[in-house]
Design a protein around this motif. Structure first.
Motif, PDB file in Angstrom:
ATOM      1  N   ASP A 108      57.783 -12.360  -8.241  1.00  0.00           N
ATOM      2  CA  ASP A 108      58.856 -11.366  -8.157  1.00  0.00           C
ATOM      3  C   ASP A 108      58.610 -10.217  -9.130  1.00  0.00           C
ATOM      4  OD1 ASP A 108      61.811 -10.704  -7.365  1.00  0.00           O
ATOM      5  OD2 ASP A 108      61.794 -10.662  -9.554  1.00  0.00           O
ATOM      6  N   GLU A 109      58.148 -10.566 -10.328  1.00  0.00           N
ATOM      7  CA  GLU A 109      57.876  -9.530 -11.331  1.00  0.00           C
ATOM      8  C   GLU A 109      56.744  -8.612 -10.879  1.00  0.00           C
ATOM      9  OE1 GLU A 109      57.240  -9.348 -16.169  1.00  0.00           O
ATOM     10  OE2 GLU A 109      57.819 -11.207 -15.193  1.00  0.00           O
ATOM     11  N   GLU A 110      55.729  -9.187 -10.253  1.00  0.00           N
ATOM     12  CA  GLU A 110      54.623  -8.381  -9.741  1.00  0.00           C
ATOM     13  C   GLU A 110      55.115  -7.395  -8.680  1.00  0.00           C
ATOM     14  OE1 GLU A 110      51.320  -8.037 -10.327  1.00  0.00           O
ATOM     15  OE2 GLU A 110      51.638  -9.204 -12.154  1.00  0.00           O
ATOM     16  N   ALA A 111      56.006  -7.869  -7.801  1.00  0.00           N
ATOM     17  CA  ALA A 111      56.541  -6.984  -6.760  1.00  0.00           C
ATOM     18  C   ALA A 111      57.300  -5.817  -7.372  1.00  0.00           C
ATOM     19  CB  ALA A 111      57.454  -7.776  -5.828  1.00  0.00           C
ATOM     20  N   ARG A 112      58.026  -6.075  -8.460  1.00  0.00           N
ATOM     21  CA  ARG A 112      58.790  -5.007  -9.103  1.00  0.00           C
ATOM     22  C   ARG A 112      57.862  -4.055  -9.869  1.00  0.00           C
ATOM     23  NH1 ARG A 112      64.275  -6.733  -8.697  1.00  0.00           N
ATOM     24  NH2 ARG A 112      64.317  -8.946  -8.119  1.00  0.00           N
ATOM     25  N   LEU A 113      56.772  -4.606 -10.412  1.00  0.00           N
ATOM     26  CA  LEU A 113      55.806  -3.738 -11.085  1.00  0.00           C
ATOM     27  C   LEU A 113      55.138  -2.779 -10.101  1.00  0.00           C
ATOM     28  CD1 LEU A 113      54.134  -6.252 -13.567  1.00  0.00           C
ATOM     29  CD2 LEU A 113      55.547  -4.279 -14.167  1.00  0.00           C
ATOM     30  N   GLU A 114      54.846  -3.277  -8.901  1.00  0.00           N
ATOM     31  CA  GLU A 114      54.247  -2.425  -7.879  1.00  0.00           C
ATOM     32  C   GLU A 114      55.253  -1.416  -7.348  1.00  0.00           C
ATOM     33  OE1 GLU A 114      52.408  -4.579  -4.758  1.00  0.00           O
ATOM     34  OE2 GLU A 114      51.119  -5.760  -6.094  1.00  0.00           O
ATOM     35  N   GLY A 115      56.531  -1.754  -7.405  1.00  0.00           N
ATOM     36  CA  GLY A 115      57.571  -0.870  -6.901  1.00  0.00           C
ATOM     37  C   GLY A 115      57.838  -1.112  -5.430  1.00  0.00           C
ATOM     38  N   PHE A 116      59.066  -0.806  -5.012  1.00  0.00           N
ATOM     39  CA  PHE A 116      59.454  -1.006  -3.627  1.00  0.00           C
ATOM     40  C   PHE A 116      59.345   0.304  -2.845  1.00  0.00           C
ATOM     41  CE2 PHE A 116      61.898  -4.201  -6.066  1.00  0.00           C
ATOM     42  CZ  PHE A 116      61.373  -5.341  -5.477  1.00  0.00           C
ATOM     43  N   GLU A 117      59.211   0.180  -1.555  1.00  0.00           N
ATOM     44  CA  GLU A 117      59.154   1.345  -0.670  1.00  0.00           C
ATOM     45  C   GLU A 117      60.484   2.102  -0.731  1.00  0.00           C
ATOM     46  OE1 GLU A 117      56.930   3.669   1.910  1.00  0.00           O
ATOM     47  OE2 GLU A 117      56.281   1.677   1.299  1.00  0.00           O
ATOM     48  N   ASP A 118      60.398   3.421  -0.844  1.00  0.00           N
ATOM     49  CA  ASP A 118      61.599   4.259  -0.856  1.00  0.00           C
ATOM     50  C   ASP A 118      61.412   5.371   0.160  1.00  0.00           C
ATOM     51  OD1 ASP A 118      63.818   5.743  -1.285  1.00  0.00           O
ATOM     52  OD2 ASP A 118      63.532   6.030  -3.448  1.00  0.00           O
ATOM     53  N   PRO A 119      61.933   5.208   1.377  1.00  0.00           N
ATOM     54  CA  PRO A 119      61.720   6.201   2.441  1.00  0.00           C
ATOM     55  C   PRO A 119      62.256   7.580   2.100  1.00  0.00           C
ATOM     56  CG  PRO A 119      62.613   4.149   3.321  1.00  0.00           C
ATOM     57  CD  PRO A 119      62.720   4.079   1.843  1.00  0.00           C
ATOM     58  N   ASP A 120      63.205   7.651   1.151  1.00  0.00           N
ATOM     59  CA  ASP A 120      63.790   8.942   0.795  1.00  0.00           C
ATOM     60  C   ASP A 120      62.967   9.707  -0.228  1.00  0.00           C
ATOM     61  OD1 ASP A 120      65.936   8.421   2.486  1.00  0.00           O
ATOM     62  OD2 ASP A 120      67.006   7.335   0.904  1.00  0.00           O
ATOM     63  N   ASP A 121      61.933   9.053  -0.761  1.00  0.00           N
ATOM     64  CA  ASP A 121      61.071   9.704  -1.754  1.00  0.00           C
ATOM     65  C   ASP A 121      59.849  10.273  -1.036  1.00  0.00           C
ATOM     66  OD1 ASP A 121      59.390  10.433  -3.789  1.00  0.00           O
ATOM     67  OD2 ASP A 121      59.705   8.638  -4.982  1.00  0.00           O
ATOM     68  N   ARG A 131      54.753  -1.924   1.747  1.00  0.00           N
ATOM     69  CA  ARG A 131      55.572  -2.617   0.753  1.00  0.00           C
ATOM     70  C   ARG A 131      56.994  -2.704   1.288  1.00  0.00           C
ATOM     71  NH1 ARG A 131      55.502   1.023  -4.197  1.00  0.00           N
ATOM     72  NH2 ARG A 131      55.152   2.615  -2.621  1.00  0.00           N
ATOM     73  N   PRO A 132      57.747  -3.721   0.877  1.00  0.00           N
ATOM     74  CA  PRO A 132      59.137  -3.799   1.331  1.00  0.00           C
ATOM     75  C   PRO A 132      60.015  -2.815   0.565  1.00  0.00           C
ATOM     76  CG  PRO A 132      58.684  -5.596  -0.180  1.00  0.00           C
ATOM     77  CD  PRO A 132      57.365  -4.891   0.049  1.00  0.00           C
ATOM     78  N   THR A 133      61.133  -2.442   1.164  1.00  0.00           N
ATOM     79  CA  THR A 133      62.137  -1.709   0.411  1.00  0.00           C
ATOM     80  C   THR A 133      62.876  -2.698  -0.487  1.00  0.00           C
ATOM     81  OG1 THR A 133      63.877  -2.058   2.050  1.00  0.00           O
ATOM     82  CG2 THR A 133      62.467  -0.114   2.358  1.00  0.00           C
ATOM     83  N   PHE A 134      63.628  -2.162  -1.438  1.00  0.00           N
ATOM     84  CA  PHE A 134      64.403  -3.020  -2.332  1.00  0.00           C
ATOM     85  C   PHE A 134      65.378  -3.888  -1.531  1.00  0.00           C
ATOM     86  CE2 PHE A 134      68.246  -3.545  -5.070  1.00  0.00           C
ATOM     87  CZ  PHE A 134      67.673  -4.379  -6.014  1.00  0.00           C
TER      88      PHE A 134
END
Length: 586
Positions: A108-121, A131-134
């Motif tokens: 889980d920590e690795e996924a947060r370090l990589e960051g989640f997909e943000d379609p608005d960015d 990558r998954p969104t949050f």
């Protein structure tokens, strides 16, 4: 899709479009068992200089993965030559659970370090690896947790956790070969299910932005043996203690309470080898409890703080501290673990929690009041018994009868039997029995969903003549004729494993609605009313204890089977009366 183009500067540096990648073929000696032919992934940068830095870091990491796989293969070959174990020790299961919990939270920590997909960015529109969104990450975790909790509650072992168990036994530091038919498989699988549920609770905290550390992986080379406290972490020992106690001594509610206070102790004193704890750790834990308010995890002012921060803020803002009884219960809960640890492991300082409880200013009888005659009269002449608007609006007068519900009968049973709320809520229709012409309630823990507080809690309580006159036996027959198994089938088991949870909340609200509720009155007050009625009716103390489910004191409690004749108990019950209470309106 465009192919990867090799770039100068590092043998594993490639580029697709403007984005740089790491690419390495899996070495031939492990290719057959590795699961894929190459390690290729985005470096998440378009900058060449930054890509050169990242590719060197990733190349070193991937080389470590290759080497770990070689070692795992070697260990597996050695294990294949060994005879399998018939059973795992509790410590071995605890280490496997700790390793799995580390793995889940590290992932889980690795996924947060990589960051989640943000379609608005707009920067996220680059063709990175998917990558998954949050929100997607939350939903996947929630879905898995619901399945895991359902299976855990029902004792169901699915194929996924069986495969996870097989995998974990091959991990470094675990390295165990377990016989196919071993009784340890169900225990190991359940331990991993528990780790998954615990991990989900931690990830929910992370979702709120609270810092939650990933627990350490069990030491690969323990400094001592399985029975030696020198290298055994507190968290590992607690898992072993929990597994042992949960085999019969604990209900889920009691287990959760013990583990919650142990978790608080660990947060204050740290997770270290058992031999490293001393009296100062226990004293510091007590000092924090002296400042903490009751139910501090539910109070908006402090619930999102660490326990140390919550204690300091509560003291600074003048919040009332928890009661002496609650503080002493916490000390005894944690002290119980250390008593167990002393008996099971060497090298532990003795008496860590000895002498730390404080003198309580309120005795047991003063903690709850019996209902006054006025309060009882108000309750039994309220709409619940004289007719209400509907089941939902049962505190408002009307023509609807509640006679066929638990809400109607439980207060009456509480008053005329003195039984504990959950003992009554969990009754089966078959628990209302007759012997020698005497109808009685069989308070037992024979069914899987039934509990008693202690061995003396298993008892027979004759049905009071007033309950017979009010139609209780007709109600029981109606349930029996309708094929119901539970006497009060509307009462479902809650997350703590009790039938009484929802009714307890309802009854407290109802007392408040009709103007009977005080700080010291609850369903348990009926037990005090019953005991007072026993004294006033001349019931001998040892007979009252037998009806109430209290252990018999002194030498008398050590001999005989402790079972009194039903006729004797029936005579005692019928001596109990509430002369000033008028129930004619029921």
């Amino acid at each position: 899709m465009r192919t990867l183009e090799k770039m100068p500067g590092h043998p594993r540096l490639y580029r697709r479009g403007s984005t740089y990648y790491h690419r390495a073929a899996v070495p031939k000696d492990i290719a057959d068992s590795y699961g894929k032919v190459e390690e290729t992934f985005s470096l998440r940068t378009k900058n060449r200089a930054e890509a050169l830095v990242r590719v060197r870091i990733e190349a070193a990491r991937i080389d470590r993965l290759f080497e770990e796989h070689r070692r795992a293969l070697s260990r597996q070959q050695e294990k294949d030559a060994e005879a399998p174990l018939d059973e795992l020790t509790l410590i071995q299961i605890a280490r496997a659970k700790q390793a799995y919990l580390h793995h889940l939270l590290d992932e889980d920590e690795e996924a947060r370090l990589e960051g989640f997909e943000d379609p608005d960015d707009p920067d996220e529109l680059i063709a990175y690896e998917p990558r998954p969104t949050f929100e997607e990450w939350q939903q996947v975790n929630q879905d898995m947790n619901e399945v895991n909790r359902t299976n855990l509650a029902r004792g169901k072992r699915d194929k996924f956790f069986r495969s996870e168990a097989e995998e974990i036994l091959t991990w470094e530091g675990i390295d165990l070969k377990l016989a196919e038919g071993s009784p340890s498989w169900p225990r190991l699988i359940r331990a991993l299910q528990e780790a998954s549920v615990e991990a989900h609770e931690a990830t929910k905290d992370r979702d709120l932005g609270n810092p939650v550390s990933t627990p350490p992986y069990p030491e690969v080379t323990p400094r001592g043996t399985d029975g030696d406290s020198e290298g055994l972490l507190l968290s590992e020992a607690v898992t072993s203690w929990e597994a042992e106690k949960s085999r019969g001594a604990w209900s889920p509610k009691v287990r959760d309470d013990h583990l919650a206070w142990i978790s608080a102790f660990k947060e204050i004193a740290g997770d270290k080898a058992l031999s490293q704890y001393n009296k100062d750790d226990a004293r510091r834990f007590k000092a924090v409890l002296l400042k903490l308010p009751a139910n501090w995890k539910k109070k908006p002012e402090v619930r999102n703080l660490s326990i140390l921060e919550a204690a300091d803020k509560a003291a600074a803002t003048g919040m009332p501290p928890m009661s002496s009884a609650t503080l002493n219960k916490a000390l005894r809960r944690v002290g119980a673990f250390w008593n167990w640890a002393e008996a099971h492991h060497d090298g532990i300082r003795t008496g860590l929690f000895k002498g730390l409880t404080i003198k309580e200013t309120v005795n047991a009888r003063e903690q709850r009041d019996p209902f006054s005659t006025e309060q009882l009269s108000k309750l039994f002449n309220s709409p619940l018994y004289t007719g209400c608007r509907s089941e939902r609006f049962c505190a408002e007068p009307g023509d609807h009868s509640m006679r066929g519900t638990a809400r109607y009968w439980l207060p009456l049973l509480g008053l005329f039997t003195g039984a504990r709320l959950n003992e009554l809520c969990q009754l089966k229709v078959s628990d209302v029995r007759e012997e020698d012409g005497i109808v009685f309630l069989d308070i037992t823990d024979e069914a899987e969903d039934q509990k008693v507080k202690s061995a003396s809690g298993r008892r027979r309580i004759p049905v009071h003549r007033q309950l017979v006159e009010l139609g209780f036996l007709e109600f029981v027959e109606e349930r029996r004729d309708s094929g119901e198994r539970q006497l009060f089938s509307e009462l479902k088991i809650d997350a703590s494993g009790y039938h009484s949870g929802e009714f307890s909340k309802f009854f407290s609200r109802y007392l408040e609605r009709i103007g009977v509720k005080t700080e010291k009155t609850s369903f348990h007050s009926f037990r005090h009313n019953f005991e007072d009625a026993c004294r006033n009716g001349g019931v001998l103390p040892h007979i009252m204890n037998a009806i109430q489910g209290h252990a018999e004191l002194g030498m008398a409690g050590r001999y005989g089977d402790g079972v009194y004749r039903l006729g004797l108990l029936k005579d005692a019950i019928d001596n109990i009366q509430f002369a000033e209470l008028d129930v004619s309106q029921i």
